[in-house]
Design an enzyme around this catalytic site. Structure first.
Site, PDB file in Angstrom:
ATOM      1  N   HIS A 264       0.838  -1.214   0.000  1.00  0.00           N
ATOM      2  CA  HIS A 264       0.000   0.000   0.000  1.00  0.00           C
ATOM      3  C   HIS A 264       0.875   1.267   0.000  1.00  0.00           C
ATOM      4  O   HIS A 264       0.746   2.121  -0.883  1.00  0.00           O
ATOM      5  CB  HIS A 264      -0.915  -0.010   1.231  1.00  0.00           C
ATOM      6  CG  HIS A 264      -1.811   1.180   1.333  1.00  0.00           C
ATOM      7  ND1 HIS A 264      -3.138   1.156   0.948  1.00  0.00           N
ATOM      8  CD2 HIS A 264      -1.582   2.453   1.761  1.00  0.00           C
ATOM      9  CE1 HIS A 264      -3.673   2.357   1.143  1.00  0.00           C
ATOM     10  NE2 HIS A 264      -2.754   3.169   1.635  1.00  0.00           N
ATOM     11  N   GLU A 265       1.763   1.338   0.978  1.00  0.00           N
ATOM     12  CA  GLU A 265       2.613   2.536   1.052  1.00  0.00           C
ATOM     13  C   GLU A 265       3.559   2.588  -0.145  1.00  0.00           C
ATOM     14  O   GLU A 265       3.890   3.674  -0.637  1.00  0.00           O
ATOM     15  CB  GLU A 265       3.380   2.580   2.378  1.00  0.00           C
ATOM     16  CG  GLU A 265       2.493   2.582   3.641  1.00  0.00           C
ATOM     17  CD  GLU A 265       1.416   3.663   3.670  1.00  0.00           C
ATOM     18  OE1 GLU A 265       1.624   4.750   3.090  1.00  0.00           O
ATOM     19  OE2 GLU A 265       0.339   3.420   4.276  1.00  0.00           O
ATOM     20  N   HIS A 268       1.780   4.392  -2.812  1.00  0.00           N
ATOM     21  CA  HIS A 268       1.851   5.843  -2.591  1.00  0.00           C
ATOM     22  C   HIS A 268       3.222   6.367  -3.035  1.00  0.00           C
ATOM     23  O   HIS A 268       3.334   7.408  -3.680  1.00  0.00           O
ATOM     24  CB  HIS A 268       1.684   6.168  -1.102  1.00  0.00           C
ATOM     25  CG  HIS A 268       0.261   6.178  -0.610  1.00  0.00           C
ATOM     26  ND1 HIS A 268      -0.719   6.959  -1.190  1.00  0.00           N
ATOM     27  CD2 HIS A 268      -0.342   5.528   0.425  1.00  0.00           C
ATOM     28  CE1 HIS A 268      -1.872   6.775  -0.523  1.00  0.00           C
ATOM     29  NE2 HIS A 268      -1.664   5.909   0.445  1.00  0.00           N
TER      30      HIS A 268
HETATM   31 CO    CO Z   1      -3.109   5.289   1.948  1.00  0.00          CO
END
Ligand code: CO
Length: 500
Positions: A264-265, A268
């Site tokens: 997830h990160e 990003h």
């Molecule tokens: Co997020």
């Protein structure tokens, strides 16, 4: 390039350098800073934010914007330059509109209210939090009035996280989504069969997990020359083009939290590392919105990272790290274990289907509060009713209900919807990517991620804040944002897994 524009951009770059310093201090606070450092850090951050606010709302900035927004001057600007002017004008307006007395009061109330929220959550006693909750809601109303809005007061909040987005649009998307999701969840519950998950939570030494997670981040394209991976209690990403910091969270028992926090990160971070060098320090090298940022993390985490093809490649490697734990377990069994969908009380532990209902619940409460249709004191009751309606679950106490998230104590209203918008954007982008890249699954199955990463770079990352979210979605996919893409994806994936 006009002299005025160059001077303007230099001021913008200074502001963004200060913001980058601010982010680095916040990163440090959540990773390595010793406990007592919090006293100095609060002062440092407050000094910095005053400095940033003063520069952004300065007379100098006002004059630049006035000049650069004149039609005659606009004619001579490129579309990228125009976007920079438009976006800074938007920031300027939002920062300038709120009287500094109100800014200070909000910031003071925020920290008091955060402290009370911690106490209230620990004791599961909403009454402790209520007076501060009421105060923060009231102050945020004043703030929204100062900023201004076209239709609903809530638009002023939404616009801060998802520029240009209106509550009426969110309302339209979310009301349809709710019905469809409740139906899907009830089908899954009716089936009543959950995948075995004991083998993914039977103990995984953290040093080995770390090695694997770093390898995974590198493999999907995270550039360690321009970033780091560390640990934080609540994983987040911070940074700039040349220095992007991601954090993840290790659980000694369960292999899943770290894997999916890292992916997830990582998603990003790939966005942050994907802006164009030539635009460094300007809005053209910044994310469009919170929702678009989240679309990148969710695409990697769920659409790619919880997919069969991804684990075709990674599961044999994971098995080499943990041969005992995964003995006699196939990649299909692992795939089921990471796609366990079931109603639960806590948002941050929710799966990719039920997660959105947790968001819709928060959005409905927020928007009702700011339309004066709901009083802060009645939020626990409404919360519990909605949990019952969505999930057929009873909330045993407010810690596991209305008090579970920190956001409201700090006045972050309008933020929650961006999580679900992120999922909807991700679904629509991913649908388009798969159509344009027929070999995508095959490549992912071989551990080749450059195909999808380059697609994201070309279609999303390189554009910075050139377009607002709605226009970006239209440009990339040819259609305005529509929840159909997300619902079809969920139905197809989980229909197969759960047999409905
Ligand atoms: Co997020």
């Amino acid at each position: 390039m006009s002299k005025k524009y160059i001077e303007f951009i230099n001021l913008v770059k200074t502001i963004n350098e200060l913001r980058a310093i601010e982010m680095l201090l916040e990163w440090d606070q959540q990773t390595y800073m010793p406990a007592q450092g919090v006293k100095d850090r609060a002062l440092q951050l407050s000094t910095l934010s005053t400095l940033i606010h003063d520069k952004l709302t300065s007379k100098k900035m006002g004059n630049f914007l006035e000049e650069l927004q004149k039609p005659k001057v606009q004619e001579k600007l490129s579309k990228q330059q125009k976007a920079n002017v438009r976006e800074i004008a938007w920031e300027y307006h939002r920062a300038k509109a709120v009287p500094s007395k109100l800014v200070k009061e909000i910031s003071k109330t925020k920290s008091e209210s955060f402290n009370k929220w911690c106490k209230a959550k620990n004791k599961s006693d909403f009454k402790i939090f209520l007076p501060f909750f009421e105060k923060i809601v009231d102050l945020k109303k004043q703030e929204a009035e100062a900023i201004g809005y076209e239709e609903k007061l809530y638009d002023a909040f939404l616009d801060g996280f998802e520029p240009g987005f209106k509550s009426s649009e969110v309302e339209n998307l979310f009301s349809g989504l709710e019905k469809k999701l409740v139906k899907i969840v009830s089908k899954i519950v009716e089936k009543g069969e959950r995948p075995p998950t004991s083998f993914v939570k039977c103990g995984f030494p953290i040093d080995l997990q770390k090695k694997f997670n770093l390898e995974l981040a590198r493999k999907i394209g995270f550039d360690f020359e321009r970033g780091r991976v560390d640990e934080a209690m609540h994983p987040f990403t911070a940074g700039t083009l040349h220095d992007t910091r991601i954090t993840t969270r290790y659980d000694e028992k369960d292999i899943r939290p770290a894997l999916f926090a890292t992916i997830h990160e990582g998603g990003h971070a790939l966005y942050e590392q994907g802006f164009l060098e030539e635009h460094y320090g300007t809005p053209m090298a910044q994310p469009v919105s919170f929702g678009i940022h989240e679309s990148q993390s969710r695409m990697w985490e769920n659409f790619i990272g919880r997919g069969m093809a991804f684990w075709q490649y990674f599961y044999p490697r994971l098995k080499k790290f943990f041969p005992k734990q995964f003995k006699d377990r196939s990649s299909e069994e692992f795939y089921f274990a990471i796609n366990d969908v079931w109603p639960s009380l806590i948002r941050v532990q929710a799966d990719e289907v039920t997660y959105n209902l947790h968001i819709l619940l928060r959005y409905e409460i927020e928007s009702a509060m700011f339309e004066d249709a709901l009083e802060p004191r009645d939020t626990p009751q409404v919360w519990n009713e909605k949990i019952e309606k969505f999930f057929n679950l009873e909330v045993p106490n407010d810690s596991q209900g209305v008090l579970q998230d920190v956001h409201w104590s700090e006045g972050y209203f309008g933020y929650f919807p961006t999580y679900t918008l992120g999922n909807l954007y991700a679904a629509q982008f991913f649908f388009k990517a798969k159509k344009e890249l027929p070999k995508l699954d095959e490549k992912i199955g071989k551990g080749e991620f450059s195909l999808i990463l380059n697609w994201l770079r070309e279609n999303i990352h390189y554009k910075g804040r050139l377009l607002r979210a709605n226009d970006l979605v239209k440009e990339v996919t040819g259609k305005p944002l529509d929840d159909d893409f997300f619902i079809s994806y969920i139905k197809e994936k989980f229909g197969k897994i759960y047999g409905f």
